[in-house]
Structure formats: structure tokens, C-alpha cells
Design a protein around this motif. Structure first.
Motif, short mmCIF file in Angstrom:
data_model
loop_
_atom_site.label_atom_id
_atom_site.label_comp_id
_atom_site.label_asym_id
_atom_site.label_seq_id
_atom_site.Cartn_x
_atom_site.Cartn_y
_atom_site.Cartn_z
N GLU A 166 1.42 5.49 0.90
CA GLU A 166 1.28 6.32 2.10
C GLU A 166 -0.18 6.65 2.40
O GLU A 166 -0.57 6.81 3.54
CB GLU A 166 2.08 7.61 1.94
N ASP A 167 -0.99 6.78 1.35
CA ASP A 167 -2.41 7.12 1.50
C ASP A 167 -3.29 5.89 1.70
O ASP A 167 -4.51 5.97 1.66
CB ASP A 167 -2.90 7.90 0.29
N LEU A 168 -2.65 4.71 1.89
CA LEU A 168 -3.31 3.41 2.09
C LEU A 168 -4.02 2.89 0.85
O LEU A 168 -4.75 1.93 0.90
CB LEU A 168 -4.28 3.44 3.28
N GLU A 169 -3.79 3.52 -0.29
CA GLU A 169 -4.31 3.02 -1.56
C GLU A 169 -3.29 2.05 -2.16
O GLU A 169 -2.18 1.92 -1.67
CB GLU A 169 -4.56 4.19 -2.52
N ARG B 221 0.85 -1.19 0.00
CA ARG B 221 0.00 0.00 0.00
C ARG B 221 0.88 1.24 0.00
O ARG B 221 1.98 1.24 0.50
CB ARG B 221 -0.87 0.05 1.25
#
Length: 94
Positions: free
Chosen positions: A33-36, A31
């Protein structure tokens, strides 16, 4: 041309120099940094680079625009039934 033999062989791999596509065996993906999921892959059973290449190769070999592959026969059966909820299915009992 031999579509099946040369599918995905668009040149040497930039990282290692391989001339045929690798088999990606990861089950989960990194993933950001933005969890995407920046590379588009979440979980190996829902899709991965190897599966995408298989599906595009099958579509090209059959003269189609798309193809679908499944991890099991049960997954394929389930997809067919979910795609056609009002259809009638006849099954032999033997």
C-alpha cells in the motif's frame, strides 16, 4: 553431506508440500500500500528467491561467506570493471 543436492531443502513447502525449492520465474513483484516492496524483491534480474538460493549454495559449496551470480557474462564483466576502477586489464587480441 551433499551440500549441492540438499541446499534449500529445509522441509516441505508450507503452501504446496514440495520438498525441493521452487523456481521463481516472476519478473516483477507486488508493491504494498505504501508503494514499497514488502518481500524485498523489486525486479527479477536484480534478485529473486531462486537467485538468492543459488548464491548461498555456491558460497557454501566453495567454503565462502557470499557469492554473486549474474544474468549474463557481460553483466559479470561490467561488475568486475566497476568494482576495480583503477585496475589494469590485459586482453588478448586474437
Amino acid at each position: 553431506d551433499t551440500i549441492l543436492a540438499h541446499s534449500g531443502c529445509d522441509g516441505a513447502d508450507d503452501q504446496y508440500g514440495g520438498v525441493s525449492p521452487p523456481i521463481h520465474m516472476a519478473s516483477t513483484y507486488e508493491r504494498g500500500e505504501d508503494l514499497e516492496y514488502p518481500r524485498g524483491y523489486i525486479y527479477g534480474r536484480t534478485g529473486n528467491p531462486t537467485r538468492n538460493l543459488l548464491e548461498s549454495t555456491l558460497a557454501a559449496a566453495e567454503g565462502g561467506s557470499e557469492a554473486a551470480s549474474f544474468a549474463s557474462g557481460m553483466a559479470a564483466s561490467s561488475a568486475i570493471f566497476q568494482a576495480s576502477p583503477k585496475a589494469h586489464v590485459l586482453l588478448p587480441d586474437d
